[in-house]
Design a protein around this motif. Structure first.
Motif, PDB file in Angstrom:
ATOM      1  N   VAL A   1       0.530  -1.205   0.083  1.00  8.59           N
ATOM      2  CA  VAL A   1      -0.286  -0.205   0.102  1.00  8.59           C
ATOM      3  C   VAL A   1       0.518   1.241  -0.088  1.00  8.59           C
ATOM      4  O   VAL A   1       0.708   2.653  -0.440  1.00  8.59           O
ATOM      5  CB  VAL A   1      -0.557   0.023   0.775  1.00  8.59           C
ATOM      6  CG1 VAL A   1      -2.341  -1.197   0.643  1.00  8.59           C
ATOM      7  CG2 VAL A   1       0.102  -0.465   2.660  1.00  8.59           C
TER       8      VAL A   1
ATOM      9  N   THR B   1      -9.668   1.124  -0.136  1.00  6.34           N
ATOM     10  CA  THR B   1     -10.700  -0.143  -0.139  1.00  6.34           C
ATOM     11  C   THR B   1     -10.490  -1.241  -0.127  1.00  6.34           C
ATOM     12  O   THR B   1     -11.168  -2.304  -0.050  1.00  6.34           O
ATOM     13  CB  THR B   1     -10.255   0.628  -1.984  1.00  6.34           C
ATOM     14  OG1 THR B   1      -8.976  -0.293  -2.340  1.00  6.34           O
ATOM     15  CG2 THR B   1     -11.301   1.827  -2.745  1.00  6.34           C
ATOM     16  N   LYS B   2      -9.165  -1.614   0.418  1.00  6.27           N
ATOM     17  CA  LYS B   2      -8.700  -3.031   1.096  1.00  6.27           C
ATOM     18  C   LYS B   2      -8.952  -3.088   2.397  1.00  6.27           C
ATOM     19  O   LYS B   2      -9.022  -4.132   3.230  1.00  6.27           O
ATOM     20  CB  LYS B   2      -7.180  -3.475   0.529  1.00  6.27           C
ATOM     21  CG  LYS B   2      -6.997  -3.797  -0.330  1.00  6.27           C
ATOM     22  CD  LYS B   2      -7.672  -4.908  -1.072  1.00  6.27           C
ATOM     23  CE  LYS B   2      -7.510  -4.779  -3.188  1.00  6.27           C
ATOM     24  NZ  LYS B   2      -8.179  -5.163  -3.764  1.00  6.27           N
TER      25      LYS B   2
ATOM     26  N   ASN C   1      -7.368  -1.214   5.284  1.00  6.56           N
ATOM     27  CA  ASN C   1      -7.176  -0.514   6.434  1.00  6.56           C
ATOM     28  C   ASN C   1      -7.708   0.762   6.507  1.00  6.56           C
ATOM     29  O   ASN C   1      -7.951   1.441   5.789  1.00  6.56           O
ATOM     30  CB  ASN C   1      -5.740  -0.755   5.060  1.00  6.56           C
ATOM     31  CG  ASN C   1      -5.074  -1.657   4.903  1.00  6.56           C
ATOM     32  OD1 ASN C   1      -5.151  -2.548   5.547  1.00  6.56           O
ATOM     33  ND2 ASN C   1      -4.624  -2.008   2.949  1.00  6.56           N
TER      34      ASN C   1
ATOM     35  N   SER D   1      -4.182  -2.719   9.649  1.00  4.24           N
ATOM     36  CA  SER D   1      -4.818  -3.554   8.614  1.00  4.24           C
ATOM     37  C   SER D   1      -6.249  -4.052   9.088  1.00  4.24           C
ATOM     38  O   SER D   1      -7.039  -3.468  10.531  1.00  4.24           O
ATOM     39  CB  SER D   1      -4.065  -4.937   9.194  1.00  4.24           C
ATOM     40  OG  SER D   1      -4.368  -5.661  10.322  1.00  4.24           O
TER      41      SER D   1
ATOM     42  N   ILE E   1      -1.902   2.639  -3.304  1.00  6.31           N
ATOM     43  CA  ILE E   1      -4.203   1.862  -2.395  1.00  6.31           C
ATOM     44  C   ILE E   1      -4.715   3.159  -3.328  1.00  6.31           C
ATOM     45  O   ILE E   1      -4.175   4.199  -2.947  1.00  6.31           O
ATOM     46  CB  ILE E   1      -3.581   1.649  -1.398  1.00  6.31           C
ATOM     47  CG1 ILE E   1      -5.162   0.799  -1.558  1.00  6.31           C
ATOM     48  CG2 ILE E   1      -3.580   2.757  -0.325  1.00  6.31           C
ATOM     49  CD1 ILE E   1      -5.329  -0.781  -1.464  1.00  6.31           C
TER      50      ILE E   1
END
Length: 333
Positions: free
Chosen positions: A36, A269-270, A272, A285, A328
């Motif tokens: 990221v 978008t993940k 984090n 995370s 990211i």
């Protein structure tokens, strides 16, 4: 909202265009950070000379950043072509001592790109309409004035969630203890509230001593809340009706020794969490594992994703505005 709907005045900040920032350290704790944030990522300083900047949000329609200068009592904008300028001055029109935290703090955008603001001095949440008029969205809870709305986030369905600690009741040289005893304070707690799209106003929780920044997970099933009373971030499950449940500690930064407390944050978008706190911006995370942190020349207070690709993190840090490129895409309103 287009920046020309109100008169724009050039702000004579000490730095108006990007330049490398010194004293920047990226601390890598988990190899997953490289996915990221590149090891070669550099922090740039975009503008400086402000009072205390907060509440950044990127206007995707206009291609510019909006942010607050709290003691400057102004909402600012920054664009790659024009630098920093005043979007709206004199948010709080009453008398106040120099350096008081009377301006807006957290800012976001609704689906029509109108600015929705947490007004510390005016002790309310408001929306700036296309013609510049201010619409008050929340000012009192059960007949009592709010403390000083601090940060806010809008769900996809239009519901607004905001935090209400008493920071805005502090004078320039006062403490939280002074704010707690301020005779103007009417609510005996610091709450997290919701304004629904139809207009109802509800208390979501008062379990956090000093709620500050907040952000939803990408699927909006979790709400993260920073607690400035200690070095923790909490997470709540968001029910289908938007209420909060099962509050628990998401991350405890008690071992961090750097300056700063849990403050503003954003989510990529993940999932984090990029949270301003002790030692800079902590990258955590979705499972609550600290991946690393970014230290800035000044203590960060908030951040927001911007630019056309959504991969640039803009950071408000005390008197300066900064940015850093990431790998990211971040969640933007």
């Amino acid at each position: 909202m287009k920046p020309l709907t109100l008169v724009t005045v050039v702000f004579s900040a000490s730095v108006l265009f990007a330049q490398p920032a010194a004293e920047t350290t990226i601390r890598r704790i988990d190899p997953a950070l490289d996915k990221v944030l590149s090891p070669e990522a550099k922090v740039e300083k975009l503008a400086g000379g402000f009072g205390f900047v907060e509440g950044p949000v990127w206007n995707r329609k206009g291609g510019f950043l909006v942010f607050s200068d709290i003691p400057g009592n102004a909402i600012m904008t920054w664009s790659p072509s024009g630098g920093a300028s005043v979007f709206r001055a004199r948010i709080f029109e009453g008398e106040h001592p120099d350096g008081a935290s009377v301006g807006t703090n957290g800012l976001t955008l609704d689906k029509n790109f109108h600015i929705v603001a947490a007004e510390q001095g005016n002790r309310r949440v408001s929306r700036i309409e296309q013609d510049g008029a201010m619409t008050i969205l929340a000012e009192r809870y059960q007949g009592k004035r709010l403390n000083s709305p601090n940060d806010l986030v809008i769900k996809k369905n239009g519901d607004i969630y905001f935090t209400d600690p008493p920071f805005g009741l502090m004078g320039p040289r006062q403490s939280l203890a002074d704010a707690a005893k301020n005779p103007l304070r009417e609510l005996p707690f610091s709450g997290v509230f919701r304004i629904t799209a139809p207009g109802t106003f509800d208390l979501m929780t008062k379990d956090i001593a000093l709620p500050n920044g907040l952000a939803f997970s990408p699927d909006e099933k979790k709400l993260y809340i920073a607690n400035s009373a200690d070095k923790t971030w909490s997470v709540y499950d968001v029910a289908k009706d938007g209420t909060l449940a099962n509050g628990r500690i998401f991350y405890d930064a008690g071992k961090e020794t750097g300056p700063g407390v849990p403050d503003g944050m954003k989510v990529d978008t993940k999932g984090n969490v990029w949270a301003t706190g002790p030692g800079g911006i902590l990258v955590i995370s979705p499972q609550g594992t600290l991946l690393g942190s970014i230290q800035f020349p000044e203590v960060p207070a908030n951040c927001a994703w911007g630019d056309a690709d959504g991969k640039t993190l803009y950071v408000t840090a005390r008197t300066g505005l900064y940015r850093i490129k990431t790998n990211i895409v971040g969640i933007r309103p």
